[in-house]
Scaffold this active site. Structure first.
Site, mmCIF file in Angstrom:
data_model
loop_
_atom_site.group_PDB
_atom_site.id
_atom_site.type_symbol
_atom_site.label_atom_id
_atom_site.label_comp_id
_atom_site.label_asym_id
_atom_site.label_seq_id
_atom_site.Cartn_x
_atom_site.Cartn_y
_atom_site.Cartn_z
ATOM 1 N N ASN A 2 0.819 -1.213 0.000
ATOM 2 C CA ASN A 2 0.000 0.000 0.000
ATOM 3 C C ASN A 2 0.852 1.262 0.000
ATOM 4 O OD1 ASN A 2 -2.971 -0.360 0.027
ATOM 5 N ND2 ASN A 2 -2.524 -1.724 1.732
ATOM 6 N N ARG A 32 -20.837 -5.508 1.775
ATOM 7 C CA ARG A 32 -20.272 -6.772 2.256
ATOM 8 C C ARG A 32 -21.262 -7.927 2.190
ATOM 9 N NH1 ARG A 32 -16.607 -4.524 1.049
ATOM 10 N NH2 ARG A 32 -14.921 -3.623 2.286
ATOM 11 N N GLY A 84 -10.422 0.841 7.736
ATOM 12 C CA GLY A 84 -10.883 0.923 9.118
ATOM 13 C C GLY A 84 -12.325 0.554 9.346
ATOM 14 N N TRP A 85 -12.926 -0.243 8.436
ATOM 15 C CA TRP A 85 -14.328 -0.619 8.665
ATOM 16 C C TRP A 85 -14.562 -2.129 8.585
ATOM 17 C CZ3 TRP A 85 -15.212 3.287 4.285
ATOM 18 C CH2 TRP A 85 -14.778 2.779 3.052
ATOM 19 N N ASP A 86 -13.524 -2.925 8.349
ATOM 20 C CA ASP A 86 -13.679 -4.383 8.314
ATOM 21 C C ASP A 86 -12.872 -5.050 9.427
ATOM 22 O OD1 ASP A 86 -15.438 -4.476 6.100
ATOM 23 O OD2 ASP A 86 -13.759 -4.227 4.722
ATOM 24 N N CYS A 111 -6.750 -0.849 9.764
ATOM 25 C CA CYS A 111 -6.417 -1.764 8.670
ATOM 26 C C CYS A 111 -6.200 -0.878 7.452
ATOM 27 C CB CYS A 111 -7.509 -2.812 8.472
ATOM 28 S SG CYS A 111 -9.188 -2.156 8.374
ATOM 29 N N ASN A 163 -7.207 -10.066 3.646
ATOM 30 C CA ASN A 163 -8.218 -9.127 3.152
ATOM 31 C C ASN A 163 -9.542 -9.829 2.840
ATOM 32 O OD1 ASN A 163 -8.020 -10.302 0.539
ATOM 33 N ND2 ASN A 163 -6.320 -8.952 0.015
ATOM 34 N N ILE A 164 -10.529 -9.046 2.415
ATOM 35 C CA ILE A 164 -11.882 -9.568 2.218
ATOM 36 C C ILE A 164 -11.950 -10.608 1.110
ATOM 37 C CG2 ILE A 164 -12.988 -7.483 3.109
ATOM 38 C CD1 ILE A 164 -13.536 -6.659 0.191
#
Length: 660
Positions: A250, A384, A341-343, A338, A275-276
């Site tokens: 990143n 999600r 900042g929402w997962d 992360c 990650n997702i």
């Protein structure tokens, strides 16, 4: 309804995928909100209902001699296999469900038509059940170190944050705004959890836009303000929940992580949660293992290990444990982030809070925790969990993993949680059901624009109303596990991660026990409570009988004294001293003796009065032992178990007095 090509199909067969039972024959109905299968069998007429919003995938399989199979996989892990006689009907159902399962507007979701027959006031009260301002007060805020900031009023700084946020008192509006400009999605550091005893805190944010060398004075001052808000520690932990390789990648995109050379008194820690996209693929692999028909134990375990699912659960738990220990044992504050900042940030902050604070391990507290760390801080529920038609690559089981972490903890600490497994599975179900408005949209701002609270109902009030169904029979408020932090074993081998059969196979009845452990324990608990109530009733009855016997002795002594000293005659027409009057029909017992005064007349009771004053506790029960009998018994009614004295004459004690 315009998307439904064929609303009714007859002679459809529902296949039992686990057992070898014959497929159930029935009728398939398509409505605006549900798929409904009704069996033809007149003795059962069993119905299977599936919400359109729960449908994950629909697979039309190759036509066979018996018909055209249609496989429906649901987001709550239910799998339904239908065989439709005609290929054309199957195609119409398939096309209809594809569209119904992927609405394009929020107004098409079930919550906007769901009507539980509550008036406007009841709906409004349901939304007030969970109040985050009260939660921050419970934490002891505001205080000398933290204050409520209105810097995000009207969402002017960060549109994915709530309007009310707690920040250090030394952090000015200039510092907050400057920090937000240096953070991804402008998600600046804000308070998530506060320990008022040690002043240690858990804060959350997104990654900094640091690249390889960029820095921001206001962001550095913000972290310094968080450190100063905890006078008991001279440093703070900065926890990046990503694998270090991902965070370094990143940096090439102008993002990355904090440079310890630029931030004074911080200790940096990478955790390594994937990650997702990795999580989505991992879940898919595990579900493929669950769909295997009669796999060997080695095949199942190999498939489970190959999916990596439990390793990911452990990584999330490790992050939560690290943060909880930093706060409880070292008294240090922690900043968690992360990428956005929402997962992963929501996962580890809520796990750490759950470990630290016993309040979050109660029914009400767990609702507050989800409302605080997931809903208010802008977890992207719509993206999600695929509420609306969108990019499938955005879908990921983020909150599912958190719920499983909680279940793993309940297995490790069975007495620490007020709620049971059913509570967790119902929350997971309603994340996807869209029956209530709590889990809609991607932020508080979107929910307010859509007027969710004015147009839908709250899940929390529904769960709270039925809270008796979600209680853990092993929970005790005075148990050591319910006091303070949960201390996990330091050795990894002492914590066992299990496959959650009650979640991923809960619709496969052939794989579930006939009665869950929770239901069995609740039945035993109810039986114990009933026996305690019966014991209390017997003790009260015994005390009453003893009082009556004592009064009878006094009456006898008063009767004997006048006969000795007053010289009363015992003529044939003296009814008070006639023996047959005492041994005859109780109804002929005189209400008052001539030898007694008015004040003693109330002490003479008939057998009927004594019988009606207490419940008959000698009724025998023909119930057989077993869980089924235990679960159907109620302290307030129904049959009672025979007591030790059930074979005795219930009137024997009264007879002692009556003979006196």
């Amino acid at each position: 309804m315009e998307h439904i090509r064929t609303p009714k199909v007859e002679n459809v067969r529902l296949v039992d995928r686990v057992s070898c039972k014959k497929a159930a024959l029935g009728t398939l109905y398509l409505t605006a909100t549900h798929v409904i299968f009704v069996e033809n069998a007149p003795d059962t007429r069993k119905e299977t209902w599936i919400l359109h919003s729960q449908i994950s995938t629909i697979e039309k399989q190759a036509t066979t001699a018996t018909g055209c199979p249609l496989l429906i996989r649901c987001k709550n892990f239910q799998i339904v296999q239908l065989v439709i006689p005609q290929e054309r009907d199957c195609h119409d159902v398939y096309i209809s469900l594809i569209r119904l399962a992927r609405p394009v507007k929020y107004e098409e979701l079930y919550c906007f038509s769901f009507n539980p027959k509550l008036d406007k006031e009841e709906r409004e009260q349901g939304w007030l059940l969970v109040d985050l301002s009260e939660e921050y007060k419970r934490m002891g805020l505001p205080d000398n170190y933290w204050q409520l900031s209105d810097v995000n009023r009207d969402y002017r700084v960060c549109d994915s944050y709530p309007t009310e946020l707690y920040v250090p008192r030394s952090a000015t509006a200039h510092i907050i705004v400057g920090s937000s400009k240096f953070r991804s999605r402008r998600r600046f550091p804000a308070l998530s959890y506060y320990c008022k005893d040690s002043h240690a805190s858990i804060c959350r944010s997104s990654q900094p836009l640091s690249g390889f060398s960029a820095r921001c004075l206001e962001d550095e001052q913000m972290l310094q303000a968080i450190r100063k808000a905890n006078p008991g520690s001279d440093f703070i932990y900065v926890v990046d929940t990503r694998p270090k390789l991902n965070a370094m990648a990143n940096r090439a995109a102008g993002k990355g992580y904090e440079n310890e050379d630029n931030y004074s008194n911080i200790k940096f820690q990478f955790i390594g949660i994937e990650n997702i996209h990795v999580m989505r693929n991992s879940l898919q692999k595990m579900l493929e293992v669950c769909e295997l028909k009669s796999p060997s134990m080695s095949d199942f375990l190999w498939g489970l290990e190959n999916s990596g699912w439990l390793r990911h659960i452990k990584a999330i738990m490790d992050a939560g444990i690290f943060i909880a220990k930093a706060v409880s044992e070292e008294g240090a504050s922690v900043l968690v982030h992360c990428s956005d900042g929402w997962d992963r940030t929501a996962q580890v902050c809520s796990v750490a809070s759950l470990l630290l604070d016993p309040y979050y391990r109660t029914l009400k507290g767990f609702m507050v925790l989800i409302e605080k760390d997931w809903i208010s801080f802008g977890h992207k529920f719509n993206h999600r969990y695929g509420n609306l038609d969108g990019d499938p690559k955005e879908i990921s089981p983020v909150i599912d993993q958190f719920i499983e972490c909680v279940w793993q903890l309940t297995e490790q600490f069975p007495c620490a949680f007020e709620f049971n497994e059913r509570f967790l599975t119902h929350i997971q179900h309603h994340v996807y059901s869209c029956q209530f408005g709590n889990f809609l949209c991607n932020s508080q701002k979107e929910r307010r624009e859509l007027k969710i609270q004015e147009r839908t109902y709250s899940l929390w009030s529904n769960l709270w109303k039925n809270r008796a169904d979600y209680l853990n029979p092993l929970f005790r408020a005075d148990h050591s596990q319910t006091q303070g932090s949960l201390h996990l074993p330091t050795a990894p081998c002492n914590f066992t991660y299990k496959f959650w059969n009650g979640m991923y196979n809960r619709f496969e009845k052939g794989l579930q026990p006939r009665q869950s452990v929770t239901d069995y324990l609740m039945a035993v608990k109810e039986e114990s409570q009933q026996l305690e109530e019966e014991l209390e009733s017997l003790e009260e009855r015994l005390e009453k009988i003893q009082k009556v016997h004592l009064h009878g002795t006094k009456v006898k002594s008063k009767q004997s004294e006048p006969s000795k000293h007053s010289g009363f005659s015992t003529s044939d027409h003296s009814t008070a001293n006639t023996p047959q009057d005492y041994s005859g029909n109780s109804k002929s017992f005189p209400s008052r003796s001539p030898s007694q005064g008015d004040e003693d007349s109330a002490l003479i009771l008939t057998q009927d009065n004594l019988k009606s004053s207490d419940p008959d506790l000698s009724v025998n029960s023909d119930q057989e032992s077993g869980v089924e009998d235990l679960s159907c018994r109620s302290p307030s009614g129904g049959e009672h178990a025979p007591s030790e004295d059930s074979g005795k004459d219930r009137d024997s004690d009264e007879a002692v007095f009556l003979t006196a």
